[in-house]
Structures are given as structure tokens and as C-alpha cells.
Design a protein around this motif. Structure first.
Motif, PDB file in Angstrom:
ATOM      1  N   PHE A  97      29.266   8.055  68.053  1.00  0.00           N
ATOM      2  CA  PHE A  97      28.761   9.161  68.617  1.00  0.00           C
ATOM      3  C   PHE A  97      27.634   8.907  69.427  1.00  0.00           C
ATOM      4  O   PHE A  97      26.836   8.057  69.124  1.00  0.00           O
ATOM      5  N   ALA A  99      24.783   9.954  69.561  1.00  0.00           N
ATOM      6  CA  ALA A  99      23.328   9.928  68.897  1.00  0.00           C
ATOM      7  C   ALA A  99      22.738   8.363  68.823  1.00  0.00           C
ATOM      8  O   ALA A  99      21.676   8.067  69.141  1.00  0.00           O
ATOM      9  N   ALA A 187      25.230   7.292  59.320  1.00  0.00           N
ATOM     10  CA  ALA A 187      25.227   8.661  59.377  1.00  0.00           C
ATOM     11  C   ALA A 187      26.475   9.302  58.820  1.00  0.00           C
ATOM     12  O   ALA A 187      26.427  10.427  58.202  1.00  0.00           O
ATOM     13  N   SER A 209      22.903  11.191  57.852  1.00  0.00           N
ATOM     14  CA  SER A 209      22.876  12.437  58.577  1.00  0.00           C
ATOM     15  C   SER A 209      23.415  13.555  57.765  1.00  0.00           C
ATOM     16  O   SER A 209      24.223  13.299  56.879  1.00  0.00           O
ATOM     17  N   LYS A 214      28.764  16.916  58.125  1.00  0.00           N
ATOM     18  CA  LYS A 214      28.913  15.665  57.353  1.00  0.00           C
ATOM     19  C   LYS A 214      29.506  16.080  56.004  1.00  0.00           C
ATOM     20  O   LYS A 214      29.526  16.875  55.731  1.00  0.00           O
TER      21      LYS A 214
END
Ligand SMILES: *Cc1c(COP(=O)(O)O)cnc(C)c1O
Length: 379
Positions: A97, A99, A187, A209, A214
């Protein structure tokens, strides 16, 4: 393909639109949030923040946890605290991802993309070793230098894709031998174990995360975990504006960040943590059903790798080619079942197109073929 749609609608007992992963609030969420409101401590101070940090630390087997505003900010601070700055490079996987790569950019450092393993979807220790043997050397200060750029390779960020652990013990061992700090992007993998140890607890720092999609959520939030007391203290300090304790004056001793998790969000998090194990158990049951369903199919259901106990945060399929994959994406989305392709490779995005890359065959193979299917917890 219609039988897949039927099967998923049967699993979730609905013919309505099905999101990929929606949160479940079945416990004390409203009670704790109301308590936080009644206490007036809704913002950056309050008992739920501390309680949430303690719960996540305990669950993940880490000594310390520092809650942050989201997973991305936790990654940013983790990289900063292991010493990543503009003179550095950070190795990560291209299949992740955004991030992960953004956090490297926030430190003004450059990412290097090394391939993943087909069976874990995470950074390949073999490819990592090959890359370092070709390009890395240790200088007189003990820093790992990239011979092709003369920059310091300061950190490595492996990611545990969809809650399946990568071969993190081997990655840590290789990085240790090159003085490279490991920051685990965990995460997606709260509730996931590798060789009996929780993900996020292998590296110097691990990050989780709590975004709404999530396995558990605080609305938006993140946390970093570590066994290093000094690092944890520094993390708390610079994520809370680097304020020095004083009875009535504002004193800040460096440029800090306002990356705090609010007490309201933490109240939600404490309630969600109380059900985390239940959610993981349910996700594993759901994955078993998918596995059985796809057993004799041309479509491969992605199972947890060897030595892993995955949280199966997002269930995923591998198609034989991109064409079949794309047809499946279109059909399911047209029929009210939200499915998504895996991420485009980071090195193919505009802002990372000049990054150094090793051979990325496995990443490309997966990027063309993998799809995520309905993964909300079925209670
Ligand atoms: C969700 C996620 C993050 C952090 O996301 P936030 O939305 O900032 O909490 C980081 N890395 C990966 C791989 C993720 O899936």
C-alpha cells in the motif's frame, strides 16, 4: 463466476451491496466512547490512550506501544527514529500500500524496491540477500553503503501483506548483518504470528494501523511497538509536539509532530481490542470456507504460508492471467460484490519511477493476477 457471487452472498446472508471489509461493533464501543465524552477528555489526553497502548503492547508481545493518529504517521516516526533522513535509502517491497513508500518520502529518503516471494506476498529474503551482495558495502562507521549511489541504506521495511507474514526472521538476520534497521509494516497483520511470535515484534519497530478497513479500528489510528525503551520515549515525545513537562509554560525542545491518537478514538480501540481474538478466529473460519470452495477451481485461494498463523485480514485469489482476473473484477463489482485488484507496483507510480529496483518478476506476476474478495468478519 456467478457461482462465486452466489457463494459470497450465501456466506454473508445478503444480496445487498457487500463492501470489501467493514468494521464490526459488537462490544463496549458505545459505552467507552460515552465515558470518554462524560469525562470531557475527548482529545489528546485521557485514560483510554494509555489503556489502548498497554493492550496492544501486551497482545503483540512488545514491551512498549505508542499510539498515533494513523498507521502512516507511525511509519513516518518509526523511520525517523531509526535514523532515516535525506542522506539515506530504505529498502522495501514494490507490492504494498502507498503508505509504506510515502513514509520513506516524508523522511526525504529514497526507496529501493526489492521483490517479494510468491508464497508470502512479502519481501523475499533471498532477493534481499542477492541485492545486498551485489550493491552493499559496510564503511568505516559501520554504515551500509549502496555502492551505486553512495547513500546509506539505513532501514528496511518489509510488509505483511493481507495479514500473511513474510519470512521476517530471515529478513531481520540479513539486515542485522548489514547494520540495517528493520521497521515492520505490520499495518495489516494484527493477530498474525510467524513461528509463534507476533508480527511487528521481530524488527526494531513494528507498526499497526486501525483505519476503518483494518481488522479492528479506532476510526483512524495507528501504533508503533518496540522493545527499545529509549525509542519508545522518543516516539511519545515527538508525536506529542516535543513538549517538555512544565507546570504552566509551553516549552518544546525540537520540531515535533501532532500525531496523537485522541482519547475518543482510543476508547473505540479498547472496545475493539476486547474482541480482536474473536475476530481473528472468525476470519480464520471464513478463510477455511473460501479455501474449500476454491479447492478444485482454476482460481487459487491464497493460504497462509508455512510457519504462519495469519489473521486473514483480506482474503485473496490468484488468477491464471490478467485477462481472467480483470473479467472477474468487472463481473463481481457489477453484481454488488466489491472486489479489488492488488496494488499497482510502487515503482510504476510517477513519484517513484526513478527508484532503484532489483528484478521484480514475482511482484509483477502477482500485481497482474491477485484480487481481494469479501473479508468482513462473519459473526
Ligand atoms: C493500512 C496500511 C497502512 C497505514 O494506513 P493508515 O490508513 O495511515 O492507518 C500502512 N501500510 C499498509 C500496508 C497498510 O495496509
Amino acid at each position: 463466476m456467478h457461482n462465486v457471487v452466489d457463494f459470497i452472498q450465501e456466506l454473508y446472508q445478503t444480496k445487498e451491496f457487500l463492501p470489501l471489509h467493514e468494521p464490526r461493533f459488537i462490544g463496549n464501543e458505545k459505552k467507552y466512547i460515552n465515558e470518554a465524552i462524560d469525562s470531557t477528555f475527548v482529545s489528546s489526553v485521557g485514560k483510554y490512550v494509555t489503556q489502548f497502548e498497554e493492550m496492544v503492547a501486551k497482545f503483540s508481545g512488545a514491551k512498549y506501544a505508542v499510539a498515533t493518529s494513523n498507521g502512516t504517521s507511525a511509519l513516518h516516526i518509526s523511520l525517523k527514529l531509526v535514523g532515516v533522513d535525506e542522506s539515506c535509502e530504505v529498502i522495501t517491497q514494490p507490492l504494498t500500500f502507498i503508505a509504506t513508500a510515502n513514509a520513506i518520502s516524508y523522511c526525504n529518503a529514497k526507496p529501493i524496491f526489492v521483490d517479494v516471494d510468491r508464497e508470502t506476498l512479502g519481501l523475499s529474503p533471498l532477493k534481499l540477500k542477492e541485492f545486498l551482495e551485489e550493491f552493499a558495502t559496510i564503511d568505516e562507521n559501520g554504515d551500509c553503503i549502496n555502492k551505486s549511489t553512495n547513500k546509506i541504506i539505513k532501514a528496511c521495511v518489509p510488509m505483511h501483506t493481507f495479514g500473511h507474514p513474510c519470512k521476517i526472521d530471515e529478513i531481520v538476520a540479513i539486515c542485522d548483518s548489514y547494520n540495517i534497521a528493520v521497521v515492520e509494516d505490520a499495518a495489516e497483520s494484527l493477530g498474525t504470528y510467524y513461528k509463534g511470535k507476533h508480527t511487528g515484534s521481530f524488527g526494531k519497530v513494528g507498526v499497526f494501523s486501525f483505519n476503518g478497513n483494518k481488522i479492528i479500528t479506532t476510526g483512524g489510528g495507528g501504533i508503533l511497538v518496540t522493545d527499545d525503551e529509549e525509542l519508545a520515549k522518543r516516539a511519545k515525545h515527538i508525536t506529542t509536539t516535543a513538549k517538555v513537562a512544565h507546570p504552566y509554560e509551553y516549552i518544546h525542545d525540537e520540531v515535533g509532530y501532532n500525531y496523537r491518537l485522541t482519547n475518543l478514538a482510543a476508547a473505540l480501540g479498547v472496545a475493539q481490542m476486547e474482541n480482536l481474538q474473536l475476530f481473528v478466529d472468525k476470519q480464520r473460519e471464513l478463510a477455511q470456507k473460501y479455501e474449500n470452495f476454491f479447492k478444485d477451481s482454476e482460481i487459487e485461494f491464497i493460504k497462509e504460508p508455512q510457519d504462519a498463523k495469519s489473521n486473514y485480514w483480506l482474503n485473496a485469489l490468484i488468477f491464471k492471467d490478467k485477462q481472467t482476473r480483470d473479467a472477474f473484477l468487472k463481473y463481481t463489482n457489477d453484481n454488488g460484490i466489491m472486489t479489488r485488484s492488488i496494488w499497482r507496483l510502487m515503482n510504476q507510480l510517477d513519484m517513484f519511477k526513478d527508484a532503484q529496483c532489483a528484478n521484480l518478476d514475482n511482484s509483477q506476476y502477482l500485481a497482474d493476477r491477485v484480487v481481494n474478495i469479501s473479508s468482513s468478519v462473519v459473526l
